[in-house]
Design an enzyme around this catalytic site. Sequence first.
Site, mmCIF file in Angstrom:
data_model
loop_
_atom_site.group_PDB
_atom_site.id
_atom_site.type_symbol
_atom_site.label_atom_id
_atom_site.label_comp_id
_atom_site.label_asym_id
_atom_site.label_seq_id
_atom_site.Cartn_x
_atom_site.Cartn_y
_atom_site.Cartn_z
ATOM 1 N N HIS A 70 0.824 -1.220 0.000
ATOM 2 C CA HIS A 70 0.000 0.000 0.000
ATOM 3 C C HIS A 70 0.854 1.265 0.000
ATOM 4 O O HIS A 70 0.382 2.308 0.445
ATOM 5 C CB HIS A 70 -0.935 -0.009 1.216
ATOM 6 C CG HIS A 70 -1.931 -1.121 1.177
ATOM 7 N ND1 HIS A 70 -1.955 -2.155 2.083
ATOM 8 C CD2 HIS A 70 -2.923 -1.386 0.295
ATOM 9 C CE1 HIS A 70 -2.940 -2.989 1.778
ATOM 10 N NE2 HIS A 70 -3.537 -2.549 0.696
ATOM 11 N N LYS A 112 -3.154 -8.807 -6.732
ATOM 12 C CA LYS A 112 -3.542 -9.846 -7.694
ATOM 13 C C LYS A 112 -4.743 -10.589 -7.146
ATOM 14 O O LYS A 112 -4.916 -10.679 -5.926
ATOM 15 C CB LYS A 112 -2.387 -10.841 -7.892
ATOM 16 C CG LYS A 112 -2.448 -11.574 -9.207
ATOM 17 C CD LYS A 112 -1.986 -10.669 -10.317
ATOM 18 C CE LYS A 112 -1.761 -11.356 -11.623
ATOM 19 N NZ LYS A 112 -0.936 -10.510 -12.492
HETATM 20 N N1 GLU Z 1 -2.524 -8.936 -15.347
HETATM 21 C C1 GLU Z 1 -1.652 -7.983 -15.929
HETATM 22 C C2 GLU Z 1 -0.265 -8.075 -15.316
HETATM 23 O O1 GLU Z 1 0.100 -9.071 -14.758
HETATM 24 C C3 GLU Z 1 -2.232 -6.588 -15.947
HETATM 25 C C4 GLU Z 1 -2.409 -5.914 -14.649
HETATM 26 C C5 GLU Z 1 -3.154 -4.590 -14.733
HETATM 27 O O2 GLU Z 1 -3.375 -4.103 -15.831
HETATM 28 O O3 GLU Z 1 -3.506 -4.071 -13.683
HETATM 29 O O4 GLU Z 1 0.538 -7.184 -15.431
#
Ligand code: GLU
Length: 478
Positions: A70, A112
């Site tokens: 954060h 994620k």
């Molecule tokens: N999933 C993609 C990555 O691993 C995109 C992440 C995003 O656009 O926030 O970078």
Amino acid sequence: MNINNPTADQETHFFSDVCKNFDHAAQFTKHDAGLLDQIKSCNSVYRFRFPIRKGNSFEVIDAWRVEHSHHQSPTKGGIRYSEMVNEDEVMALAALMTYKCAIVNVPFGGAKGGIKINPKSYSVGELENITRRYTVELIKKNFIGPSIDVPAPDYGSGEREMGWIADTYATMNPGQLDALGAVTGKPISLHGIAGRREATGRGVAIAVRECVSVGEDMQKIGLTAGLSGKKVIVQGLGNVGYYSAKFLSEFGAVIVGLCEFEGAIYNEDGLDVEAVFQHRKSTGSILGYAGAKQEFKNTMDGLEQPCDILVPAALENQITAQNIGSIKAKIIAEGANGPTSPEAEEAFYKAGGMIIPDMYANAGGVTVSYFEWLKNLSHVAFGRINRRFEENSNLNLVNMVEGITGVPLTPIQRATIVKGASELELVNSGLEDTMIRSYHEIREIYKSNPAIGTLRNAAMVGAINKIAVSYQNLGVWP
Ligand code: GLU
């Protein structure tokens, strides 16, 4: 995880591999051990389960959202839809997002998400239910919002899913002006941005082009400078792999090999990426493509064929201590997250190769997500306000030059000079600028101290330093 046999191993070393990379790079920084620990740790790990109706019965779905850091708000990162997703993997990918954003100067913390399903086993209606319910669970715990945490597509998800998330979030937050900034990678019709779909692959191609343009570095690994004629093998024909291959070939490289989970094809004279993609779409397999000279039932055999550059753009842990010795490429450009194990990386550098690391190479996606988020917060498409003004200024200039010189331009020359930039052109130029600048930032660090040893370490050193400054600016650390 083995792409050929995904149920074989539920390994849980991905996050510790990322932490190992972090610890190694941290030695080249001067930060307090407590601050380093704070940067490295996953701040919030939310694991939840929810039921959905499937046919006449119910099924309980496992899901995660991890906010790794954060130090900047919002946090940002995709949602992976995969049967193989697990907490360790989501934590590792969230951490990589933090470093990735820092490397390309995108002002977000890393996050994620994961939904443990095989999307192919569900109807569109069921996928919509799962996605909307997942979003509601995030809303309940304040794990989503334009200033909190902003999901995006990842392996197994795309524009359609992001559209459902946007709609669910907006519905649950009536009157919130910036609601559409709660997720990126949306369809253009739902305030997505031109160029986001291709962005990760385009970024990979720009990263490779930039890397091979540096003659001094290429000489060290026994390659000539420039992408033209370089032989490339790409693993994965999903969004990242397909666009990486497409743009690399547009930039002058020759795509000699393409690998998918059902097998691999090879032709040293080059493969037509679009034709292979269409062949796979109509037959369900990469195998049987008429333009291939060789076929392999095992995707791993495809990776080991002669080439200059290998682009693993499928899943993590594809290049390990077991197969690194057989890889012929001189450069590995990581389109996927975590495709090379630390042991394989060490061996590859020892053998005279170099790796363009995931946290930089595949950062094009989040870079354009940042542009989409800016567009959503400003409620106006890039170019809308200035385009005509720009065209009128250019027109005046062209008329003036023609008047002074008496040399008329051809209609094509005139149109090219006069034309104001479209959203897509602005996005692509912002992406290109970001990828090129970031490469040289990493390379400067790499060159500053031979002990740093790899571009990954150099990228990580840069990321740690930038994140440390954010904490210092927040007044959290002296
Ligand atoms: N999933 C993609 C990555 O691993 C995109 C992440 C995003 O656009 O926030 O970078």
